[in-house]
Every structure is written in structure tokens, then in C-alpha cells.
Enzyme design. Structure first.
Site, PDB file in Angstrom:
ATOM      1  N   GLY A   1       0.832  -1.206   0.000  1.00 26.64           N
ATOM      2  CA  GLY A   1       0.000   0.000   0.000  1.00 26.64           C
ATOM      3  C   GLY A   1       0.858   1.243   0.000  1.00 26.64           C
ATOM      4  O   GLY A   1       2.031   1.215  -0.402  1.00 26.64           O
ATOM      5  N   SER A   2       0.282   2.328   0.490  1.00 29.03           N
ATOM      6  CA  SER A   2       0.970   3.617   0.429  1.00 29.03           C
ATOM      7  C   SER A   2       2.102   3.688   1.454  1.00 29.03           C
ATOM      8  O   SER A   2       2.111   2.966   2.455  1.00 29.03           O
ATOM      9  CB  SER A   2      -0.033   4.734   0.718  1.00 29.03           C
ATOM     10  OG  SER A   2      -0.601   4.524   1.988  1.00 29.03           O
TER      11      SER A   2
ATOM     12  N   GLY B   1       2.643   2.358   5.366  1.00 36.88           N
ATOM     13  CA  GLY B   1       3.862   1.657   5.794  1.00 36.88           C
ATOM     14  C   GLY B   1       4.520   2.334   6.988  1.00 36.88           C
ATOM     15  O   GLY B   1       5.102   1.662   7.852  1.00 36.88           O
TER      16      GLY B   1
ATOM     17  N   GLU C   1       5.711  -3.344   0.935  1.00 39.30           N
ATOM     18  CA  GLU C   1       5.693  -3.058  -0.515  1.00 39.30           C
ATOM     19  C   GLU C   1       4.909  -1.770  -0.682  1.00 39.30           C
ATOM     20  O   GLU C   1       3.683  -1.781  -0.778  1.00 39.30           O
ATOM     21  CB  GLU C   1       5.003  -4.209  -1.267  1.00 39.30           C
ATOM     22  CG  GLU C   1       5.705  -5.550  -1.147  1.00 39.30           C
ATOM     23  CD  GLU C   1       6.921  -5.668  -2.060  1.00 39.30           C
ATOM     24  OE1 GLU C   1       7.143  -4.802  -2.917  1.00 39.30           O
ATOM     25  OE2 GLU C   1       7.654  -6.663  -1.893  1.00 39.30           O
TER      26      GLU C   1
HETATM   27  P1  NAD Z   1      -3.449   2.350   1.237  1.00 37.52           P
HETATM   28  O1  NAD Z   1      -2.173   2.548   1.950  1.00 37.52           O
HETATM   29  O2  NAD Z   1      -4.507   3.386   1.380  1.00 37.52           O
HETATM   30  O3  NAD Z   1      -4.122   0.967   1.709  1.00 37.52           O
HETATM   31  C1  NAD Z   1      -3.453  -0.263   1.555  1.00 37.52           C
HETATM   32  C2  NAD Z   1      -3.963  -1.253   2.588  1.00 37.52           C
HETATM   33  O4  NAD Z   1      -3.500  -0.868   3.879  1.00 37.52           O
HETATM   34  C3  NAD Z   1      -5.482  -1.332   2.686  1.00 37.52           C
HETATM   35  O5  NAD Z   1      -5.867  -2.677   2.844  1.00 37.52           O
HETATM   36  C4  NAD Z   1      -5.774  -0.531   3.940  1.00 37.52           C
HETATM   37  O6  NAD Z   1      -6.980  -0.868   4.574  1.00 37.52           O
HETATM   38  C5  NAD Z   1      -4.575  -0.914   4.797  1.00 37.52           C
HETATM   39  N1  NAD Z   1      -4.279   0.009   5.900  1.00 37.52           N
HETATM   40  C6  NAD Z   1      -4.383   1.350   5.899  1.00 37.52           C
HETATM   41  N2  NAD Z   1      -3.994   1.846   7.101  1.00 37.52           N
HETATM   42  C7  NAD Z   1      -3.625   0.786   7.864  1.00 37.52           C
HETATM   43  C8  NAD Z   1      -3.152   0.649   9.212  1.00 37.52           C
HETATM   44  N3  NAD Z   1      -2.962   1.709   9.994  1.00 37.52           N
HETATM   45  N4  NAD Z   1      -2.883  -0.584   9.663  1.00 37.52           N
HETATM   46  C9  NAD Z   1      -3.044  -1.674   8.871  1.00 37.52           C
HETATM   47  N5  NAD Z   1      -3.522  -1.605   7.598  1.00 37.52           N
HETATM   48  C10 NAD Z   1      -3.806  -0.380   7.101  1.00 37.52           C
HETATM   49  O7  NAD Z   1      -3.099   2.123  -0.310  1.00 37.52           O
HETATM   50  P2  NAD Z   1      -4.062   2.041  -1.569  1.00 37.52           P
HETATM   51  O8  NAD Z   1      -4.606   3.403  -1.882  1.00 37.52           O
HETATM   52  O9  NAD Z   1      -5.017   0.904  -1.429  1.00 37.52           O
HETATM   53  O10 NAD Z   1      -3.011   1.611  -2.709  1.00 37.52           O
HETATM   54  C11 NAD Z   1      -2.212   2.498  -3.407  1.00 37.52           C
HETATM   55  C12 NAD Z   1      -0.803   2.548  -2.857  1.00 37.52           C
HETATM   56  O11 NAD Z   1      -0.255   1.236  -2.766  1.00 37.52           O
HETATM   57  C13 NAD Z   1       0.158   3.308  -3.749  1.00 37.52           C
HETATM   58  O12 NAD Z   1       1.014   4.082  -2.951  1.00 37.52           O
HETATM   59  C14 NAD Z   1       0.938   2.206  -4.457  1.00 37.52           C
HETATM   60  O13 NAD Z   1       2.205   2.595  -4.933  1.00 37.52           O
HETATM   61  C15 NAD Z   1       1.026   1.194  -3.388  1.00 37.52           C
HETATM   62  N6  NAD Z   1       1.267  -0.134  -3.931  1.00 37.52           N
HETATM   63  C16 NAD Z   1       2.512  -0.666  -3.786  1.00 37.52           C
HETATM   64  C17 NAD Z   1       2.803  -1.903  -4.344  1.00 37.52           C
HETATM   65  C18 NAD Z   1       4.170  -2.506  -4.227  1.00 37.52           C
HETATM   66  O14 NAD Z   1       4.294  -3.692  -4.466  1.00 37.52           O
HETATM   67  N7  NAD Z   1       5.196  -1.752  -3.879  1.00 37.52           N
HETATM   68  C19 NAD Z   1       1.794  -2.614  -5.017  1.00 37.52           C
HETATM   69  C20 NAD Z   1       0.538  -2.052  -5.126  1.00 37.52           C
HETATM   70  C21 NAD Z   1       0.273  -0.810  -4.577  1.00 37.52           C
END
Ligand code: NAD
Length: 497
Positions: free
Chosen positions: A231-232, A236, A253
């Protein structure tokens, strides 16, 4: 196919789609796909207990036998590829070809994991002591919590899951709250494999539905040995320290800000194809999307003109329709972020071509991908905006290009288009790209599962998928065995009693 038919074909029932407050809308037209019940904190705690008990049984099953379950899962995915691919498109808006590609990636990682299940190799190490031998062995780690993002609803889950299962670890999957249906459908496909396998313990895969607060139950539990979170970078930065606090393991990731260097010797025809696929594919919402183009001054004008020509004719619209290359953004927030980024880019000296609402398509957030020519690598260029914006900058020396390429907080993917072997080798050397992925004469996105996937710096440092990524799902043990009749100590230490 109508939305209802896609949901039904993916075996989602009324019971799955009703009864709760989590509204899931299709980005295609905003239609409500379901109002899902979310899990509570205590539900997730019960899942963790169930997974722990599954671990105690599953870790004792021989790894090649564990591989058999993943082989069956791969078979079931082959059968369900069309249905799951269409659901991925319906739920996250990527074009059908990419939805199907994601399921193919799941199948590919299952194949890899089946082979891996017979190759969880350790080492034999020379001992300095006579009559002794040393070994390194790998054992199942424990419960794995897999948190995934909306833009790849199923493939990154599978990269983790297929390896975790052959390594002996049950998985609790917390999918994005924007794409929970693809997760529920995937779990149903796995259930079919479990049924055919016959003797798997309950709870090898459990899906926890909800937002960050549900993910947090996993990240803070001492009973979850590994958190693999996609995720973002914002997420992370919360998850990493939470897991570290309890000395858990992480695979992170996170966001990318991927660049391509185009050298004077580049094959521009191929470069254009690679740029367009990487910059506008998934409507600029891949972690590996191409966001920065660093072009040599000698070819800049020609390349940018060609790109503008292709961008002007991009088929934008319904991602389920044949021929569409650009689907919608995920939601209104993504649309606002794109608008704001373009405003900031203008304020920072950028000239914008494209951007703005696409004509003739309604219901979702359909935009024209944008090209922004910008004189410097400004703040907005260094930021990952999750939308189809391609910043174009110019360079004169390769050194200058590599400095620009590396001068961002993220370190996921990178590439160079050049037919000069000196340049390409420098780019791949320690003096070159600082990213986890560095490619030559292909774009930054569309990775194969055979390599380790992940990136450095704010991308989090994790590696998933191929190569030796399986080691993240196991614990390493060093064994020293004395088969002599003496007890010599290491380093020649004398200790007589
Ligand atoms: P996001 O960070 O908003 O959410 C990702 C996941 O994290 C979701 O399931 C969300 O519910 C969970 N989450 C959020 N806050 C959390 C917390 N405090 N504790 C535990 N879990 C939590 O990201 P998004 O908008 O769904 O996806 C887009 C982002 O993901 C972009 O930044 C993209 O670059 C990144 N991404 C990275 C990869 C990689 O392999 N590097 C792959 C796909 C997406």
C-alpha cells in the site's frame, strides 16, 4: 456482461453482498456492488486463534505435500480465470486484459510455489571442529497477515499466499476496503482446492473485511509472525513501527515513483509503446506506473511529439469493453488528487498537455492522461500521485540523468532505453539506479513472477514473489551436530572441569 452476472459468475451470493455498512462501488459507473458486513476486532482475534491452531498442524505436513494444495489452487484458478479477471475489472476499474493478467500472475506464482515446495533448501557448512558438522535449515514461521491495496486486488495476495502456504504458514488476508469482493471470490476458489486436497486444517486462509483498524488487529498481535503489507508509504510508516515494536517481521511493498531514461541511441518506437503501457495502464494506478520521463535533449522533441500524438487518440472508457486502454480512476479522491497535482505542477513551472475529464463517458472518474513538461524535478514530481501524470524532464549527460532518477524518496522500479551497452551497464551498476527493479529496453511495470519484486527507500525494502523471497515466510535455524566422542569448543577455548 452486466455487473450482476459478473458477481454471480464469481460465485458471490446475496449473503456476501448485503447486510453491512461497507459500500463497494464499481469505479466503472459508480454502481453499488454490495453493502458488506465488516469484521469486528474480536472476529479478527478469533481468526488469529484459528490460524495459530492451523499452523500447529500445517507446519508438520511435508512441504511437497503442502505444495500439492497450491497445485490444486492453481488448477482452480485456471478454471476461474475469466470470472475472477472480470470481477477484478468490475471492482477496481483496470481494463479486462489487465484483470485477466492479474489472475494469470496468481497462476504463475502457484506454479513457482509448487516447485519451490521441493526446494526449501538449507546449507551444509564446514565446521572448524573435528567430528562436527554444521547445517542451516528452514522451518515454517507462523501466522502471516497479508494486507493488500486496491490497485492489485488479487496478484500481490497470491505472491504472498502461495509461498506462505508451501512454507507452512496460514494466512489472514486483509484486502483493501475498496476491493473486498475479489478477495471473497478468491477465498471461495481456494476452498475448492481445499476440498479436493481433503486433509487441510481449518483456517489456512481467512479473509478479514474492513479498513485500517482491522489491519491494525493483525499488525499489533504477537501471534502474527509476519506482516506483509502492500500500500501507500503513509500506511507503511504506521505499520512498520507497530510490527517492529513487538519484534515481528515485515515485508513492506509501498509507493513508487518510477522513471525511464531515454538515451539518444534508444529505439524510440519501442520506447513509445513501453511509455504508454507503463504511464497510462491501470489509469496510472500501478505501484510501478511510469511517472517520470528523463529524456536526452537530442531526442526529447521527437519523443514528446510522438507521445502527444498517441495520448490524443487513447481509447478511454469502460474497462470491460474490448479495445479500451484507459479505464477510470478508483474514486473521487483520486480525481481530486490528480487535479491538485496538475495545479501544483503548473505553479512549479510545468506545462500540462491533457488531464481533465474525458468526454463521452459518465458515471465514473474518467480522465485524460496528462503529460507535464517541467524544467526541474520539483516537489510534485518527487511525490507519488496515484493518477496518470507523466512528468517529462531533459538531460544532457548520463550522470545527470541517473542523479535525477535516484533523487526521489521512493525506490521501486526504473529503466533505461538505450542501445549503448556502456550506458545500460552503468545504469545497472552500483553507480546506476538505486531501485529494487532496474530494466533495460522495457518499461518499469509488468514484472514477471520469477524475480524478487520490491523496492528500496520509502518503498519499504520488502521482496516478494520469485528468487529467494520464500525465505521471508520461514525461520532460519543453524544446527551444529557433534558426531565425535570428544567435546572440543569453538575458537579452541579450553574449559576443563
Ligand atoms: P493504502 O495505503 O490506502 O491501503 C493499503 C492497505 O492498507 C489497505 O488494505 C488498507 O486498509 C490498509 N491500511 C491502511 N492503514 C492501515 C493501518 N494503519 N494498519 C493496517 N492496515 C492499514 O493504499 P491504496 O490506496 O489501497 O493503494 C495504493 C498505494 O499502494 C500506492 O502508494 C501504491 O504505490 C502502493 N502499492 C505498492 C505496491 C508494491 O508492491 N510496492 C503494489 C501495489 C500498490
Amino acid at each position: 456482461m452486466a455487473h450482476k452476472e459478473i458477481l454471480a459468475a464469481a460465485l458471490l451470493t446475496d449473503a456476501d453482498l448485503t447486510g453491512g455498512a461497507l459500500e463497494v462501488n464499481s469505479p466503472i459507473d459508480g454502481a453499488l456492488l454490495g453493502s458488506l458486513a465488516t469484521h469486528s476486532v474480536s472476529d479478527v482475534q478469533a481468526m488469529i486463534a484459528q490460524a495459530k491452531s492451523a499452523f500447529n498442524a500445517w507446519k508438520l505436513v511435508p512441504a511437497p505435500r503442502r505444495g500439492e494444495l497450491i497445485r490444486l489452487f492453481g488448477e482452480e484458478l485456471r478454471t476461474a480465470k475469466e470470472e475472477l479477471g472480470a470481477l477484478v475489472t468490475l471492482e477496481c476499474g483496470k481494463i479486462l486484459q489487465e484483470g485477466l493478467g492479474e489472475v494469470q500472475e496468481m497462476i504463475d506464482i502457484c506454479d513457482l510455489a509448487v516447485g519451490q515446495s521441493r526446494q526449501l533448501f538449507g546449507l551444509t557448512i564446514a565446521s572448524e571442529r573435528p567430528g562436527h558438522t554444521m547445517r542451516e535449515t528452514w522451518h515454517p514461521l507462523g501466522v502471516a497477515g497479508v494486507i493488500t491495496a486496491f490497485n492489485f486486488p488479487v496478484a500481490p495476495f497470491a505472491w504472498n499466499f502461495a509461498l506462505a502456504i508451501v512454507c507452512g504458514d496460514p494466512v489472514i488476508w486483509k484486502p483493501s476496503e475498496k476491493t473486498p469482493l475479489s478477495a471473497i471470490a478468491t477465498a471461495r476458489i481456494f476452498e475448492k482446492a481445499v476440498k479436493r486436497f481433503g486433509e487441510a486444517p481449518e483456517g489456512l486462509l481467512q479473509v478479514a473485511i474492513g479498513g485500517g483498524e482491522i489491519g491494525e488487529v493483525l499488525t499489533t498481535s504477537r501471534d502474527v509472525a509476519l506482516i506483509s503489507a502492500t500500500g501507500s508509504t503513509r500506511m507503511g510508516k504506521i505499520v512498520g513501527p507497530k510490527v517492529a515494536e513487538r519484534f515481528g517481521k515485515t515485508v513492506l511493498e509501498l509507493g513508487g515513483n518510477n522513471a525511464m531514461i531515454v538515451a539518444p541511441s534508444a529505439d524510440l518506437e519501442n520506447a513509445v509503446r513501453a511509455i504508454v503501457f507503463s504511464a497510462v495502464g491501470t489509469c496510472g494506478q500501478r505501484c510501478t506506473s511510469l511517472r517520470r520521463l528523463i529524456v536526452h535533449a537530442d531526442v526529447r522533441e521527437e519523443l514528446v511529439e510522438r507521445l502527444k500524438g498517441v495520448y490524443a487518440k487513447l481509447p478511454i472508457g469502460d474497462p470491460l469493453a474490448h479495445g479500451t486502454l484507459v479505464g477510470p480512476l478508483i474514486d473521487a479522491d483520486a480525481n481530486t488528487s490528480m487535479k491538485k497535482a496538475l495545479e501544483q505542477a503548473k505553479a512549479e513551472g510545468g506545462t500540462v498537455t491533457g488531464g481533465g475529464k474525458a468526454e463521452g463517458v459518465t458515471g465514473g472518474y474518467y480522465v485524460h492522461p496528462a503529460i507535464v513538461e517541467i524544467p526541474r524535478q520539483t516537489d510534485i514530481v518527487r511525490h507519488e500521485t496515484f493518477a496518470p501524470i507523466l512528468y517529462v524532464m531533459t538531460y544532457r549527460t548520463l550522470e545527470e540523468a541517473i542523479i535525477l532518477q535516484n533523487d526521489v524518496p521512493q525506490g521501486l522500479s526504473s529503466c533505461i532505453f538505450s542501445t549503448d551497452v556502456r550506458e545500460t551497464e552503468i545504469f545497472l551498476s552500483a553507480a546506476g539506479s538505486d531501485c529494487g527493479i532496474a530494466n533495460v529496453n522495457i518499461g518499469p511495470s509488468g514484472a514477471e513472477i520469477g524475480g524478487a519484486f520490491g523496492g528500496e527507500k520509502e518503498t519499504g525494502g520488502g521482496r516478494e514473489s520469485g528468487s529467494d523471497a520464500w525465505k521471508a515466510y520461514m525461520r532460519r535455524q543453524t544446527n551444529t551436530v557433534n558426531y565425535s566422542r570428544e567435546l572440543p569448543l569453538a575458537q579452541g577455548i579450553k574449559f576443563e572441569i
